[in-house]
Design an enzyme around this catalytic site. Structure first.
Site, PDB file in Angstrom:
ATOM      1  N   SER A 125       0.803  -1.231   0.000  1.00 58.55           N
ATOM      2  CA  SER A 125       0.000   0.000   0.000  1.00 58.55           C
ATOM      3  C   SER A 125       0.832   1.277   0.000  1.00 58.55           C
ATOM      4  O   SER A 125       0.324   2.334  -0.359  1.00 58.55           O
ATOM      5  CB  SER A 125      -0.968   0.022   1.181  1.00 58.55           C
ATOM      6  OG  SER A 125      -0.293   0.260   2.396  1.00 58.55           O
ATOM      7  N   LYS A 159       0.623   5.079   6.634  1.00 52.03           N
ATOM      8  CA  LYS A 159      -0.081   5.781   5.548  1.00 52.03           C
ATOM      9  C   LYS A 159       0.417   7.219   5.487  1.00 52.03           C
ATOM     10  O   LYS A 159       1.104   7.705   6.373  1.00 52.03           O
ATOM     11  CB  LYS A 159      -1.601   5.796   5.781  1.00 52.03           C
ATOM     12  CG  LYS A 159      -2.251   4.442   5.928  1.00 52.03           C
ATOM     13  CD  LYS A 159      -2.217   3.613   4.674  1.00 52.03           C
ATOM     14  CE  LYS A 159      -2.786   2.220   4.941  1.00 52.03           C
ATOM     15  NZ  LYS A 159      -2.386   1.253   3.963  1.00 52.03           N
TER      16      LYS A 159
END
Length: 168
Positions: free
Chosen positions: A34, A75
């Site tokens: 990711s 993230k």
């Protein structure tokens, strides 16, 4: 007697150093894709647990945080408290103004004309028009393969366990 003293002093020093390191830093091993290409699966990071308590979190900082299942995730911050967020035609808009994402340049160049980030607005995915106070909207750099705020909403500042600033 002196040898024993120095041996014990060395052992105590090593144990103390390990304890201080574990109290101040978090070891994090990147899992999944990711955050590609910024971080690859298996990358190992040593992140200061306290740096974000003494400085402001900025847009595009990368954060480690406790996710919905209490697992630590990594993230990138794209939305700050009080902001509106929207993606249209692969462009980020914050408070109605287009914002460049230089860290996506490589992904956009290899995507062969397809969008890296699908269209959405904060209101579409969370039901609110602005990122709430004390929360941040985070997404993975590899947007297609990221489980992020588009799925679980903005993260609470108190769930942030470390910040990596200026990572591209």
């Amino acid at each position: 007697m002196k040898k024993r003293f120095w041996f014990l002093a060395g052992v105590v020093s090593v144990v103390l150093a390990i304890q201080v390191k574990n109290a101040v830093f978090i070891d994090y091993k990147v899992e999944g894709v990711s955050m590609n290409p910024t971080f690859q699966e298996g990358n190992e990071l040593l992140v200061n647990k306290f740096s974000h308590r003494f400085k402001t979190i900025h847009r595009f900082d990368i954060v480690l945080f406790k996710g919905p299942d209490h697992k630590v995730l990594i993230k990138r911050v794209i939305g700050l408290p009080g902001e509106t967020i929207k993606y249209k035609d692969d462009q980020l808009y914050v408070n109605g103004k287009q914002v460049a994402e230089p860290f996506l340049k490589h992904l956009k160049s290899v995507s062969a004309g397809s969008h890296v980030t699908g269209d959405f607005s904060l209101k579409d995915v969370t039901g609110t028009s602005k990122v709430p106070k004390g929360k941040y909207f985070v997404v993975g750099d590899n947007r297609i393969y990221s489980f992020d705020s588009r799925h679980f909403g903005p993260i609470r500042e108190k769930n942030i366990v470390g910040v990596i600033s200026d990572a591209e």
